[in-house]
Design an enzyme around this catalytic site. Structure first.
Site, PDB file in Angstrom:
ATOM      1  N   ARG A  24       0.812  -1.221   0.000  1.00 57.26           N
ATOM      2  CA  ARG A  24       0.000   0.000   0.000  1.00 57.26           C
ATOM      3  C   ARG A  24       0.845   1.272   0.000  1.00 57.26           C
ATOM      4  NH1 ARG A  24      -1.237   1.156   6.214  1.00 57.26           N
ATOM      5  NH2 ARG A  24       0.640   0.254   7.079  1.00 57.26           N
ATOM      6  N   LYS A 160      15.208   0.004   7.920  1.00 54.01           N
ATOM      7  CA  LYS A 160      14.313  -1.069   7.491  1.00 54.01           C
ATOM      8  C   LYS A 160      13.911  -0.776   6.055  1.00 54.01           C
ATOM      9  CE  LYS A 160      10.160  -3.377   8.593  1.00 54.01           C
ATOM     10  NZ  LYS A 160       9.389  -3.842   9.706  1.00 54.01           N
ATOM     11  N   LYS A 162      12.044  -1.392   2.697  1.00 54.78           N
ATOM     12  CA  LYS A 162      10.858  -2.035   2.140  1.00 54.78           C
ATOM     13  C   LYS A 162      11.133  -2.452   0.698  1.00 54.78           C
ATOM     14  CE  LYS A 162       7.731  -1.496   5.472  1.00 54.78           C
ATOM     15  NZ  LYS A 162       7.084  -2.675   6.103  1.00 54.78           N
ATOM     16  N   ASP A 190      12.392  -5.826   4.485  1.00 57.24           N
ATOM     17  CA  ASP A 190      11.002  -6.274   4.656  1.00 57.24           C
ATOM     18  C   ASP A 190      10.333  -6.421   3.297  1.00 57.24           C
ATOM     19  OD1 ASP A 190       8.489  -6.935   5.466  1.00 57.24           O
ATOM     20  OD2 ASP A 190       8.150  -5.165   6.718  1.00 57.24           O
ATOM     21  N   GLU A 218      12.433  -9.911   6.515  1.00 51.39           N
ATOM     22  CA  GLU A 218      11.115 -10.039   7.118  1.00 51.39           C
ATOM     23  C   GLU A 218      10.070 -10.483   6.104  1.00 51.39           C
ATOM     24  OE1 GLU A 218      10.318  -6.578   9.447  1.00 51.39           O
ATOM     25  OE2 GLU A 218       8.169  -6.921   9.532  1.00 51.39           O
ATOM     26  N   ASP A 243       6.339 -11.819  10.184  1.00 51.58           N
ATOM     27  CA  ASP A 243       5.497 -10.692  10.605  1.00 51.58           C
ATOM     28  C   ASP A 243       4.023 -11.044  10.356  1.00 51.58           C
ATOM     29  OD1 ASP A 243       4.345  -8.313  11.268  1.00 51.58           O
ATOM     30  OD2 ASP A 243       5.219  -7.125   9.660  1.00 51.58           O
ATOM     31  N   LYS A 267       3.373  -7.278  17.010  1.00 48.51           N
ATOM     32  CA  LYS A 267       2.718  -5.975  16.870  1.00 48.51           C
ATOM     33  C   LYS A 267       1.426  -6.022  17.656  1.00 48.51           C
ATOM     34  CE  LYS A 267       4.503  -4.877  12.295  1.00 48.51           C
ATOM     35  NZ  LYS A 267       4.222  -4.958  10.845  1.00 48.51           N
TER      36      LYS A 267
END
Ligand code: MG
Length: 361
Positions: A24, A160, A162, A190, A218, A243, A267
């Site tokens: 997203r 991190k 993406k 990730d 991840e 995750d 989380k």
């Protein structure tokens, strides 16, 4: 101290730059905030982001779950009966983990206030400082490199990254960032479920062969694909972090027993709050598995609840709590201090948040 009122409101906070993952693109934190008031006038705060692509929760579903199911179920219950409140919270409606997390953290806020201590001390910890990484959104390579250099300039030494949009280009992305930031910056990768298991092994091995060191990778494959997670975990040297595959304590048990990952990302929006997250911590600790604490696109209330959990539990060895750093403004009063990569805990009782727009002028 009995629960007298549970109210919801909305916060809208612009981000410094749009947040882009394989799933997203978002440019605002637009979350539901919760205030739980007791019969003696004490208040506790919570927050839930509508992360529909991960939890399935939307603003409407979060508000409805809280107002029509959770609030009537918890009305009149004693905060000191924490276990009883939590069992009721999790029993009154299935799923809806974000709504549960918001109310859970507000109740823990109140419980810690009733003890006169900050929440992390009530949870048994004494870490007063946590180091977080900073997320670099998935973009064209040049933009990702310049975002990474900017983050390092700001003092972040864990990034991190993406990826997960185009598997071949992802190798170039990671390599280019490693070359630009040098060997001392830790890289967490990730993929947000964006790769197939075979692609993941190929990408990670290629990077390993190039000497590109990664702290972890991840969620390389789909959340439900435990076989795929296991396939990747058993074929690469780099640590694999689950995750989206792990929401509940039951997921954690299955994942660990099947050796489908090396690490677990906790989380609060997946577990439904601190109460269930503590169970994941206990399971991981029993098996000698380390955890990372992460957040969705959340602002300071929810991230602070996660920070308290991290400061309270030694099994949480890594933190990805950059929500407040991604926000353009901080509309809240009180709470831990977010200073670049450092999150500084303090001695204010509860979560430490003292003012929330929508509730407090
Ligand atoms: Mg993730």
């Amino acid at each position: 101290m009995r629960i007298a009122k549970i109210e919801t409101a909305e916060v809208n906070i612009p981000l410094v730059t749009p947040f882009k993952t394989a799933l997203r693109t978002v440019d605002h934190v637009n979350d539901i905030v919760v205030r739980v008031t007791t019969d003696d006038g004490e208040v506790g705060y919570g927050e839930a982001p509508p992360t529909a692509v991960i939890t399935g929760d939307t603003k409407g579903s979060i508000r409805c779950a809280i107002e029509e199911f959770i609030a009537p179920s918890l009305a009149g219950m004693e905060i000191e009966n924490l276990d009883g409140v939590m069992r009721k919270l999790h029993g009154c409606i299935l799923k809806n983990t974000s709504a549960k997390a918001a109310v859970d953290m507000a109740v823990y806020d109140l419980f810690a206030k009733s003890c006169g201590k900050p929440l992390y001390r009530v949870l048994g910890g004494n870490r007063t400082e946590i180091e977080t990484d900073l997320t670099i959104s998935v973009n064209e390579i040049g933009e990702m490199v310049s975002d990474s250099l900017k983050a390092v300039e700001q003092g972040f030494d864990i990034l991190k990254i993406k990826v997960g949009k185009e598997s071949l280009k992802d190798i170039e992305r990671i390599r280019a960032i490693r070359d630009a930031v040098g060997p001392d910056v830790k890289l967490r990768i990730d993929a947000n479920q964006g790769w197939t298991a075979k692609d993941a092994v190929r990408i990670i091995r290629t990077l390993e062969d190039m000497g590109v060191e990664m702290d972890l990778v991840e969620q390389p494959v789909s959340a439900h694909d435990f076989e795929g997670m296991k396939y990747v975990t058993s074929r690469v040297n780099t640590k694999i972090l689950a995750d989206e595959s792990v929401f509940s304590p039951e997921d954690a048990i299955r994942l660990i027993q099947e050796r489908a990952a090396d690490l677990i990302n906790i989380k609060l929006m997946k577990t439904g709050g601190i109460y269930e997250a503590l169970k994941v911590c206990a399971i991981a600790e029993s098996y000698g598995v380390e955890c990372m604490i992460g957040c969705m696109l959340e602002s300071k209330i929810a991230v602070s609840a996660a920070a308290h959990l991290a400061a309270g539990k030694g099994v949480i060895s890594r933190a990805d709590l950059d929500g407040p750093s991604l926000c353009r403004i901080d509309p809240y009063a009180g709470g831990p201090v977010y200073e670049g990569r450092r999150i500084l805990m303090n001695e204010t009782p509860g979560l430490g948040i003292t003012g929330v727009p929508g509730f407090d002028a």
